[in-house]
Design a protein around this motif. Structure first.
Motif, short mmCIF file in Angstrom:
data_model
loop_
_atom_site.label_atom_id
_atom_site.label_comp_id
_atom_site.label_asym_id
_atom_site.label_seq_id
_atom_site.Cartn_x
_atom_site.Cartn_y
_atom_site.Cartn_z
N ILE A 237 -4.33 9.72 11.97
CA ILE A 237 -2.94 9.54 11.54
C ILE A 237 -2.76 8.09 11.13
N VAL A 238 -2.24 7.88 9.94
CA VAL A 238 -2.05 6.53 9.43
C VAL A 238 -0.65 6.06 9.78
N SER A 239 -0.55 4.80 10.15
CA SER A 239 0.75 4.24 10.55
C SER A 239 0.84 2.80 10.11
N ALA B 116 4.49 0.13 6.35
CA ALA B 116 5.65 -0.55 5.78
C ALA B 116 5.28 -1.81 5.00
N ASN B 117 4.16 -2.43 5.35
CA ASN B 117 3.76 -3.68 4.70
C ASN B 117 2.97 -3.46 3.42
N LEU B 118 2.77 -2.21 3.02
CA LEU B 118 1.97 -1.90 1.84
C LEU B 118 2.86 -1.33 0.74
N ASN B 119 2.94 -2.05 -0.38
CA ASN B 119 3.81 -1.65 -1.49
C ASN B 119 3.10 -1.91 -2.81
N ASP C 183 -10.10 10.34 2.27
CA ASP C 183 -8.86 10.39 1.49
C ASP C 183 -8.49 9.00 1.00
N VAL C 184 -8.01 8.92 -0.23
CA VAL C 184 -7.61 7.63 -0.81
C VAL C 184 -6.29 7.19 -0.19
N LEU C 185 -6.26 5.97 0.32
CA LEU C 185 -5.06 5.41 0.92
C LEU C 185 -4.23 4.64 -0.12
N PHE C 186 -4.87 3.72 -0.82
CA PHE C 186 -4.21 2.98 -1.89
C PHE C 186 -5.27 2.44 -2.83
N ARG C 187 -4.82 2.00 -4.01
CA ARG C 187 -5.74 1.50 -5.03
C ARG C 187 -5.36 0.10 -5.45
N ILE C 188 -6.39 -0.67 -5.79
CA ILE C 188 -6.22 -2.05 -6.27
C ILE C 188 -6.58 -2.08 -7.74
N ASP C 189 -5.94 -2.97 -8.50
CA ASP C 189 -6.19 -3.09 -9.93
C ASP C 189 -7.69 -3.26 -10.19
N PRO C 190 -8.33 -2.30 -10.90
CA PRO C 190 -9.79 -2.36 -11.09
C PRO C 190 -10.23 -3.18 -12.29
N THR C 191 -9.30 -3.67 -13.13
CA THR C 191 -9.68 -4.31 -14.39
C THR C 191 -10.66 -5.46 -14.23
N PRO C 192 -10.38 -6.47 -13.37
CA PRO C 192 -11.33 -7.58 -13.25
C PRO C 192 -12.69 -7.15 -12.73
N TYR C 193 -12.72 -6.13 -11.91
CA TYR C 193 -14.00 -5.66 -11.36
C TYR C 193 -14.77 -4.84 -12.38
N ALA D 170 -10.16 -8.29 -3.13
CA ALA D 170 -8.79 -8.78 -3.33
C ALA D 170 -8.24 -8.25 -4.65
N GLY D 171 -6.92 -8.14 -4.69
CA GLY D 171 -6.30 -7.69 -5.93
C GLY D 171 -4.88 -7.24 -5.69
N ARG D 172 -4.25 -6.77 -6.75
CA ARG D 172 -2.87 -6.32 -6.68
C ARG D 172 -2.83 -4.80 -6.54
N VAL D 173 -2.00 -4.32 -5.62
CA VAL D 173 -1.90 -2.88 -5.35
C VAL D 173 -1.22 -2.20 -6.53
N THR D 174 -1.89 -1.17 -7.04
CA THR D 174 -1.33 -0.41 -8.17
C THR D 174 -0.89 0.99 -7.78
N GLU D 175 -1.28 1.46 -6.58
CA GLU D 175 -0.96 2.83 -6.20
C GLU D 175 -1.07 2.98 -4.69
N VAL D 176 -0.10 3.66 -4.08
CA VAL D 176 -0.13 3.97 -2.65
C VAL D 176 -0.06 5.50 -2.52
N ASP D 177 -1.08 6.09 -1.90
CA ASP D 177 -1.22 7.54 -1.88
C ASP D 177 -0.84 8.20 -0.56
N VAL D 178 -0.47 7.45 0.46
CA VAL D 178 -0.11 8.03 1.76
C VAL D 178 1.22 7.46 2.21
N HIS D 179 1.79 8.12 3.21
CA HIS D 179 3.05 7.65 3.77
C HIS D 179 2.92 7.52 5.29
#
Length: 381
Positions: free
Chosen positions: A247-249, A252-255, A106-116, A88-97
């Motif tokens: 193919i990723v689809s 829209a719910n990922l920001n 391939d990296v899809l998105f990243r979560i804040d790594p600080t607590p981990y 769990a965590g807050r999304v800091t980066e989205v790498d695909v559309h």
């Protein structure tokens, strides 16, 4: 005036009918009757021959047909993978559309790594402390060994002193009270040896019963190592990667900035390298179908594209059996409905199916290899 009109009016005389002689009438009627008699059997034969020919032709084509079993109730299928985060965590980066083709890893998105990262640092500190504790246990074991050796030496001296006093008392050279002190000293030395053995056993047990054990094999160190590995895994999982190519689809719910819970589906991945067709055949069409039969597939979206494949498997139950609320036919109010079973078709050349998309409508024709006549009589017509 009335009388003048009557005088001037001329009477109308009807023409006399043409009278045909009886002989001539008989001569004309005779050929007509003869022609009628001649046309009668021919017309009957033609009227009977046409339906018979049609029935024979239909029967021939029916007996020599039935080799191909087809259905248009078929759909292209691809593996659909739900993409979610393991942590769990807050999304800091989205790498695909949306609808982007991606490769496995391939990296899809990243979560804040600080607590981990903090948790990993704590786990590494705990592992270091566990290894230090092992060294302390080794020192304790060596100390217990030294104590046991000293206790054994003391016991030996006390035993010799007791033996000398005992001989002197037995010979009458000393009073029996002289044994009291040496007996107490001997008992104290014996107890010291026993305690030293217990301390040594405790030190050995702390080292898993093996004083020469490697530090990484000590249970406490293994526990700390597992915690460190778990923390490292959680940190690595903050970068969510594609489990397969496709193919990723539904992105829209990922920001960025959105909080993601563990296991929550955030997008979908359609695996483009695994394509098959599910054909829903009527139960009355299953006679003669078996695994391995050749299949021709056409897709509504690409009329000119013909794909070759084979029957991969036949469903274990009808579609109604897998519904959330199966039909209950125990009552008398029942209407028989032809059921359908899913037949899975694997394509021979998956590269030809690169343009296909999951859910597309298709037409499937299975070559059973036997005509209706062969199925009925077991021999060729």
């Amino acid at each position: 005036m009335k009388k003048t009109a009557e005088v001037n009016a001329e009477p109308v005389v009807a023409p006399a009918p043409h009278v045909v002689p009886a002989a001539q009438a008989e001569a004309v009627a005779a050929p007509a009757a003869s022609a009628k008699k001649k046309r009668g059997p021919t017309r009957l034969i033609v009227m009977l021959a046409v339906p018979v020919a049609l029935a024979a032709g239909g029967g021939y084509f029916w007996l020599n047909g039935g080799r191909f079993v087809d259905t248009d109730n078929a759909y292209v299928q691809q593996v659909k993978v739900s993409l979610s985060a393991d942590v769990a965590g807050r999304v800091t980066e989205v790498d695909v559309h949306e609808n982007q083709s991606i490769k496995a890893g391939d990296v899809l998105f990243r979560i804040d790594p600080t607590p981990y990262q903090i948790a990993l640092d704590q786990a590494e500190a705990g592992l270091a402390a566990a290894r230090v504790n092992v060294e302390q246990l080794r020192v304790s074991y060596a100390t217990a060994q030294a104590k046991l050796e000293a206790a054994n030496l003391t016991l030996g001296l006390r035993q010799k002193e007791y033996d000398r006093k005992k001989v002197s008392v037995d010979q009458g050279n000393s009073a029996s009270s002289a044994l009291d002190d040496v007996t107490l000293s001997l008992q104290t030395a014996t107890s010291g040896v026993t305690l030293a053995k217990q301390e040594l056993a405790a030190a050995s047990a702390a080292l898993a019963g093996n004083p020469d054990i490697s530090a990484d094999d000590v249970p406490a160190v293994q526990t700390a190592t597992a915690l460190r590995d778990s923390a490292q895994r959680n940190l690595d999982k903050t970068a969510v990667v594609a489990p397969a190519a496709g193919i990723v689809s539904q992105m829209a719910n990922l920001n960025v900035g959105q909080f993601v819970a563990t296991g929550t589906t955030m997008a979908s991945l359609i695996k483009s390298d695994d394509v098959w067709v599910d054909a829903n055949f009527k139960e009355t069409q299953l006679d003669g179908l078996k695994n391995g039969l050749p299949v021709e597939v056409t897709v509504d979206a690409y009329p000119g594209l013909k794909l070759e494949g084979k029957v991969d498997s036949i469903g274990a139950a009808t579609g109604s059996q897998f519904s959330l609320i199966p039909a209950q036919n125990a009552t008398g109010n029942w209407v028989k409905v032809t059921q359908r079973l899913t037949v899975r078709v694997k394509l021979d050349d998956p590269t030809q199916a690169a343009a296909l998309r999951s859910g597309m409508s298709a037409m499937v024709a299975v070559d059973t290899g036997k005509t209706t006549y062969e199925k009925m009589f077991g021999a060729k017509s």
